[in-house]
Design an enzyme around this catalytic site. Structure first.
Site, mmCIF file in Angstrom:
data_model
loop_
_atom_site.group_PDB
_atom_site.id
_atom_site.type_symbol
_atom_site.label_atom_id
_atom_site.label_comp_id
_atom_site.label_asym_id
_atom_site.label_seq_id
_atom_site.Cartn_x
_atom_site.Cartn_y
_atom_site.Cartn_z
ATOM 1 N N ARG A 1 43.779 57.159 125.668
ATOM 2 C CA ARG A 1 43.182 58.113 124.726
ATOM 3 C C ARG A 1 44.206 59.172 124.330
ATOM 4 N NH1 ARG A 1 38.153 60.026 127.995
ATOM 5 N NH2 ARG A 1 38.073 61.644 126.386
ATOM 6 N N CYS B 1 41.351 68.597 128.499
ATOM 7 C CA CYS B 1 40.836 67.231 128.692
ATOM 8 C C CYS B 1 39.963 66.905 127.481
ATOM 9 C CB CYS B 1 40.054 67.126 130.004
ATOM 10 S SG CYS B 1 38.614 68.199 130.113
#
Length: 301
Positions: free
Chosen positions: A188, A255
């Site tokens: 990701r 994150c």
């Protein structure tokens, strides 16, 4: 931070000190996993524990961002309902081992409450060591004195501050400004895999480093791989250094939505990094990538 309070405590320690602390179950999972964490809590939790709802005790005004830091007054009233006072030592745990409990650990720090610890291995470690659990809602004695939060603003980083910091990094080829360390999975981070939120771009911020949060935990007992515990401080320092992070410079952890960034915050504290050198980007990648003016880097075509 109080030097007498251990940041990481073991299952035997909690068992021996459970009457002297307040315990919170902080379990949380990504929505697509469809886990009923409150139902799981009601089925089995550490005796006396209460359930801290990460998706409930948050800034309710920011609908696009799933669990931003709650306003101090709301946090305080939530602690009043838990019967938690400013002087209490809090032990937080989750069902992952060392995961979402770190978000609540950081939340207490951000609210000026340093007497908080994470249970190493969480509920799985408690169960493996065959300590008893309880079912149902716990009995709670609400506070007689109001809990008062004392926010520490430099532990929280905003979008505006992140963008300004990226400007410093770009202007100095990464030599000036706070380092950004992203806890998302590598695919990701590079842009090779999509984000879980539909329509949200993957990729990363300019000059960001990637230390997936799963790299700082381990299963030390191969017979019980579900028990994930924090790696030793030396190993954590090596992991960050290998990723290119200078542990002597200030760090912003980030994150997807602010949960696993807290695992890195907690790991870095345990590795000896000063709290004064750490801050957390609360909105994290969700807030950053939702803004059409954000610069997104992809390492794949």
């Amino acid at each position: 931070m109080s030097s007498s309070i251990k940041k990481l405590v073991s299952v035997p320690w909690l068992h021996n000190n459970i009457r002297n602390v307040k315990v919170l179950d902080c379990s949380w999972y990504l929505p697509f996993l469809k886990r009923d964490v409150k139902g799981e809590f009601l089925s089995a939790h550490i005796p006396g524990a209460q359930f801290f709802d990460i998706d409930g005790i948050k800034d309710q005004s920011k609908a696009d961002l799933p669990h931003m830091l709650p306003p101090p007054e709301f946090f305080g009233s939530s602690m009043d309902k838990f019967g938690i006072s400013n002087d209490d030592h809090i032990v937080v745990y989750d069902t992952m081992g060392v995961g979402p409990a770190c978000r609540v650990f950081w939340t207490f720090h951000a609210m000026g409450h340093s007497k908080v610890s994470v249970l190493n291995g969480g509920l799985p470690a408690w169960a493996v060591q065959k300590y008893s659990t309880e079912k149902g809602e716990p009995n709670v004695n609400p506070n007689k004195e109001k809990y008062t939060a004392h926010p520490i603003s430099n532990l929280v980083c905003s979008y505006t501050e992140v963008v300004k910091n990226i400007g410093q990094l770009k202007g100095s080829d990464g030599k000036e400004g706070m380092q950004i360390v992203d806890a998302r999975p590598h695919n990701r981070f590079t842009g090779a895999a999509p984000e879980f939120r539909p329509g949200l771009s993957s990729g990363h911020m300019p000059y960001a480093f990637n230390v997936p949060f799963t790299e700082v935990t381990e299963a030390v007992d191969l017979k019980n791989p579900q028990v994930q515990t924090l790696k030793p401080a030396k190993d954590i320092r090596n992991i960050f250094t290998h990723a290119g992070v200078d542990l002597n410079r200030p760090i912003i952890t980030s994150c997807g939505s602010g949960v696993t960034a807290s695992v890195l915050y907690f790991a870095l504290l345990n590795a000896g990094v000063s709290q004064s050198n750490l801050t957390l980007y609360d909105g994290s990648w969700t807030e950053y990538a939702l803004n059409p003016y954000s610069e997104i880097v992809k390492d794949v075509n």
